[in-house]
Write an enzyme that holds these catalytic residues in place. Structure first.
Site, PDB file in Angstrom:
ATOM      1  N   LYS A   1       0.846  -1.189   0.000  1.00 12.26           N
ATOM      2  CA  LYS A   1       0.000   0.000   0.000  1.00 12.26           C
ATOM      3  C   LYS A   1       0.889   1.249   0.000  1.00 12.26           C
ATOM      4  CE  LYS A   1      -4.649   0.544   1.752  1.00 12.26           C
ATOM      5  NZ  LYS A   1      -5.401   0.037   0.604  1.00 12.26           N
TER       6      LYS A   1
HETATM    7  C1  LIG Z   1      -6.342  -0.890   0.269  1.00 15.32           C
HETATM    8  C2  LIG Z   1      -6.502  -1.544  -1.053  1.00 15.32           C
HETATM    9  C3  LIG Z   1      -7.428  -2.575  -1.275  1.00 15.32           C
HETATM   10  C4  LIG Z   1      -8.407  -3.053  -0.223  1.00 15.32           C
HETATM   11  O1  LIG Z   1      -7.788  -3.483   0.941  1.00 15.32           O
HETATM   12  P1  LIG Z   1      -8.627  -3.599   2.297  1.00 15.32           P
HETATM   13  O2  LIG Z   1      -7.635  -4.062   3.287  1.00 15.32           O
HETATM   14  O3  LIG Z   1      -9.707  -4.569   2.052  1.00 15.32           O
HETATM   15  O4  LIG Z   1      -9.156  -2.222   2.572  1.00 15.32           O
HETATM   16  C5  LIG Z   1      -7.467  -3.173  -2.516  1.00 15.32           C
HETATM   17  N1  LIG Z   1      -6.663  -2.766  -3.510  1.00 15.32           N
HETATM   18  C6  LIG Z   1      -5.773  -1.765  -3.344  1.00 15.32           C
HETATM   19  C7  LIG Z   1      -4.918  -1.371  -4.487  1.00 15.32           C
HETATM   20  C8  LIG Z   1      -5.662  -1.124  -2.116  1.00 15.32           C
HETATM   21  O5  LIG Z   1      -4.789  -0.130  -1.972  1.00 15.32           O
END
Ligand SMILES: *Cc1c(COP(=O)(O)O)cnc(C)c1O
Length: 370
Positions: A210
Site C-alpha cells: 500500500k
Molecule cells: C487498500 C486496497 C485494497 C483493499 O484493501 P482492504 O484491506 O480490504 O481495505 C485493494 N486494492 C488496493 C490497491 C488497495 O490499496
C-alpha cells in the site's frame, strides 16, 4: 545486500505523550460537519505522531492537535515518493462502545509495505496503540448508524537529502476522518472500465503493497474510465494483458451459477483485508472459493452465457460494491441484469454486522477500544 535499520523488537512499546487540542472544534460545529461528512474531507481534532531516526530508532510518540508538517523542500518523500499508508475504520456499537476491525492485519501489512519500500519497520503494537489513541481522544467524532471513523495511518521519508537511497528519518502519523454511510439506500452497482492502455503492477514491483505511488500511477487510467462514463477502472495483468487483477483500490470477486466464488490470486494484487475476510466468511458458510486467474475473455463469455451470476469489488471504504456493467474498447456487457446480487449483499451484511458488533465475532476480528 538488504537495507539495515536499527533493530526493532517485535514487542516494542512506546508511551504516547498526550496533549489534547487547546482549541478543539465546538460541539455545534462538529455536529454540523458530522451531518453529511462524505468521504475524506472532514477531519478530527487530533493526530498521533511517532518519529524514527537512524541511531535513535522510534521515539517521540505524541498525540496532539492536528497540524501542518513543516517540511524542508528537499525532504526525500517529496522527490522519491518513499511513502506508505493504511486504511481501517472504527465502528460505533449499539451499546455506545467502539470496535476496530482486524487492526493487527493492518499493522502487519504496514510492516510488509515498509519492508518493500526500504522504510524503517514500525513495531505492530505501536501502530495499534497510535490508532487506539486517536479513536479514544476523538471518540466524539465517530458517527453513529452506518457511519464510521476512517483511520489513515501513514509513513513518510523525512530525511533532507537529494541522494537516492532509503531515508534515514521517518514520520509515522495517524489522522482520522468521519465518514457517512458509503451508500444511501444500499450499495448501487458500479460500472467499470477495463484498462487496455495502462497496467497497475508487475511481478517484482510494488502492486502488493500500500504505497502512494501505486495510486499516482492509477489516476490516468481512472480518468480514462470516467471519460468513458464508468465509475472505476479495472486493471489486467502486465504480462499477458488478459487476467483480471483488481480495481485502483479494491479487490474483485466473481460468483458463479454452481454456487462457487472466485477471486484473483495474491501476487501482484494488494492483499485486501476485506478480501481475506470475505474468503473466510464464504468458506465458513460452505461456499467453495477459488483463488485463481480469470481472464477478461472468460468474464465476457460467462456473463453472456449466464454462468457468471454476480461480480463485486471490495475494500474497507465501501465494503462491497456490486459490479453491474463492464465497459471496454471492444464492447460493453452487463452482469446479472446490472443489479446488486444476493451473494454480494449477503456477504456484505454478514461482514458489516460483525464490524458493528451486531453479529458474533467467531474469528477474533474485533478489537473493542471503548
Ligand atoms: C487498500 C486496497 C485494497 C483493499 O484493501 P482492504 O484491506 O480490504 O481495505 C485493494 N486494492 C488496493 C490497491 C488497495 O490499496
Amino acid at each position: 545486500m538488504g537495507v539495515s535499520f536499527d533493530k526493532v523488537d517485535g514487542a516494542m512499546w512506546l508511551d504516547f505523550d498526550v496533549q489534547p487540542a487547546a482549541n478543539p472544534v465546538s460541539a455545534t460545529d462538529r455536529a454540523a460537519r458530522l451531518a453529511d461528512p462524505g468521504f475524506g474531507r472532514v477531519f478530527t481534532d487530533h493526530m498521533a505522531i511517532v518519529r524514527y531516526s537512524q541511531g535513535k530508532g522510534w521515539h517521540g510518540a505524541r498525540v496532539e492537535s492536528r497540524a501542518n508538517f513543516p517540511l524542508d523542500p528537499a525532504t526525500a518523500v517529496l522527490h522519491y515518493a518513499q511513502e506508505i499508508f493504511e486504511g481501517l475504520k472504527a465502528y460505533k456499537r449499539e451499546d455506545g462502545g467502539v470496535n476496530l476491525f482486524r487492526p493487527d492485519a493492518n499493522a502487519r501489512r504496514f510492516r510488509d509495505s515498509a519492508d518493500r519500500m526500504a522504510m524503517a519497520p514500525l513495531p505492530e503494537p505501536v501502530f495499534i496503540e497510535a490508532v487506539e489513541q486517536i479513536v479514544r481522544i476523538d471518540r466524539d467524532w465517530i458517527p453513529g448508524g452506518e457511519g464510521s471513523l476512517y483511520l489513515r495511518p501513514f509513513m513518510i521519508a523525512n530525511e533532507v537529502f537529494l541522494g537516492v537511497k532509503p531515508s534515514a528519518d521517518y514520520i509515522f502519523a495517524v489522522i482520522a476522518s468521519p465518514v457517512g454511510s458509503y451508500f444511501k439506500g444500499g450499495p448501487a452497482p458500479v460500472s467499470i472500465w477495463v484498462s487496455e492502455n495502462y497496467t497497475r503492477a508487475a511481478i517484482g514491483g510494488t502492486g502488493a503493497v500500500k504505497c502512494g505511488g501505486n495510486y499516482a500511477a492509477s489516476l490516468r487510467a481512472q480518468a480514462e474510465a470516467i471519460e468513458h462514463g464508468c465509475d472505476q477502472v479495472v486493471f489486467l495483468d502486465a504480462v499477458e494483458r488478459r487476467y483480471i487483477e483488481e480495481l485502483g483500490g479494491m479487490n474483485v470477486f466473481f460468483v458463479f451459477d454452481d454456487g462457487t466464488l472466485s477471486t484473483p490470486p495474491l501476487g501482484t494484487i494488494l492483499p485486501g483485508i476485506t478480501r481475506d475476510s470475505i474468503i473466510a466468511l464464504a468458506r465458513e458458510a460452505g461456499t467453495p472459493v477459488r483463488e485463481a486467474p480469470y481472464t477478461i475473455e472468460e468474464w465476457r463469455a460467462d456473463a453472456a452465457s449466464g454462468k457468471l451470476k454476480e461480480a463485486f469489488a471490495c475494500g474497507t471504504a465501501a465494503v462491497i460494491s456490486p459490479i453491474g456493467k463492464v465497459c471496454s474498447a471492444s464492447g460493453d456487457f452487463t452482469i446479472g441484469g446490472g443489479a446488486a446480487g444476493p451473494v454480494a449483499m449477503g456477504l456484505r451484511k454478514k461482514l458489516v454486522d460483525i464490524q458493528y458488533g451486531r453479529a458474533a465475532d467467531s474469528h477474533g476480528w474485533i478489537r473493542k477500544v471503548l
